[in-house]
Write an enzyme that holds these catalytic residues in place. Sequence first.
Site, PDB file in Angstrom:
ATOM      1  N   THR A 135       0.650  -1.236  -0.303  1.00  0.00           N
ATOM      2  CA  THR A 135      -0.530  -0.149   0.206  1.00  0.00           C
ATOM      3  C   THR A 135       0.846   1.088   0.068  1.00  0.00           C
ATOM      4  O   THR A 135       1.744   1.118  -0.167  1.00  0.00           O
ATOM      5  CB  THR A 135      -0.534  -0.134   1.238  1.00  0.00           C
ATOM      6  OG1 THR A 135      -1.857   0.969   0.626  1.00  0.00           O
ATOM      7  CG2 THR A 135      -0.430   0.324   2.642  1.00  0.00           C
ATOM      8  N   ASN A 136      -0.127   2.237   0.294  1.00  0.00           N
ATOM      9  CA  ASN A 136       1.362   4.232   0.118  1.00  0.00           C
ATOM     10  C   ASN A 136       0.427   4.255   1.521  1.00  0.00           C
ATOM     11  O   ASN A 136       0.114   4.074   2.356  1.00  0.00           O
ATOM     12  CB  ASN A 136       0.435   4.299  -0.798  1.00  0.00           C
ATOM     13  CG  ASN A 136      -0.573   4.625  -0.988  1.00  0.00           C
ATOM     14  OD1 ASN A 136      -1.077   4.969  -0.262  1.00  0.00           O
ATOM     15  ND2 ASN A 136      -0.749   3.965  -2.065  1.00  0.00           N
TER      16      ASN A 136
END
Length: 388
Positions: free
Chosen positions: A201-202
């Site tokens: 993810t981020n």
Amino acid sequence: MYITGGIAAYKAAYFVRALVKEGAQVKVAMTKAATDFITPMTLKTLSRNRVYTDDMLAYDEIVPHIEIADWSDEAVIIPATANVIAKMAHGLADDFVTSALLASNCPKFVIPAMNEKMLNNEATVRNIKCLKADGINVLEPDVGFLAEGYEGKGRLPATTVILEWINQKSKHAVLDDMRGKRVLITAGKTVEAIDPVRYITNHSTGKMGYALAQEAVERGAEVTLISGPTDLPKVPKVKFIPINTTSEMAREVNRCFEQIDIVVMAAAVSDYRVEKPATQKIKKKSDTLEMKLIKNVDILKDLGRKKKKQILVGFAAETQNLRENAARKMQEKNLDLLIANDVSRRDIGFGSDQNEVLFLRPGHEPLLIGKNDKKKIAQRVFDCIMDF
């Protein structure tokens, strides 16, 4: 708030105090002539902010007239002399006040105050008509005892009258300008599974996308918010569609796209996913772990190819060569507006309540929106969209 050089300038102090009592944040800019009628210290004390004057044009750390223009939600010119009205009508910018006003895209409210003969002069009448034609709000002056010692039209209205007029105009101008528009906004991050425990993810928290959704709702739009996981409360009066993966987001966006007028893709999507996620937790058996990543669908590029009537807005989160990378993305993805920001900075972007962004539109010069609350950035985004 902009104070110009008329005898009614002293009354601006009462107006500042009234705004502060109502909970407004007020910053004041003054012409040189205005400082002859009322001191900057008075306005600084009442507004609790520094006061901008012509001396600020040489300020080293910022471009101050652009800073206050970008910061303002509304610009109130009180009292507005015949001189400043003429300058506004003809786009002159020869001091701090007129330079800031020329740079301001927010709603403007002009409160004229002057001698009746100046007010009724054909040039002033023509200039006021010009301001109104440009969409600037102009309040009719009162009739009363003038500084010259006789009755006439040109007196500054009472503070309560001015406040009521601005509130009415603001509500009409801002809250209803997107009524009937159907807006789709994506927000937050997407997640791609590695195994049942881990994922790719981020750092996106969704704050920018949720601020955009709130702004669109407040302006009367029918809003659909497609959001990856966040810790944010749901935005009232919004159709909320939760997703996790990029493919799920693509499916929901495409399902809604045909019925939408404005699409704002603010989500930070995962560009890659694991080709074959493990069905069980991967055990720590060696010092290295190899995974094969494959590219996800480019949702924004796909929308750019098939858009018809829709206005398509994208975001570019960059860590270097901001303008060059953003311009390339705007062209490749056939966007009407691209909003770029530098996510390498810790004071803006991911996780922050503030942002600093660059607006890029085909055929237009890039526009830098200085560091500000994401709520304010959201306002500027839809102000720009509604100018299309």
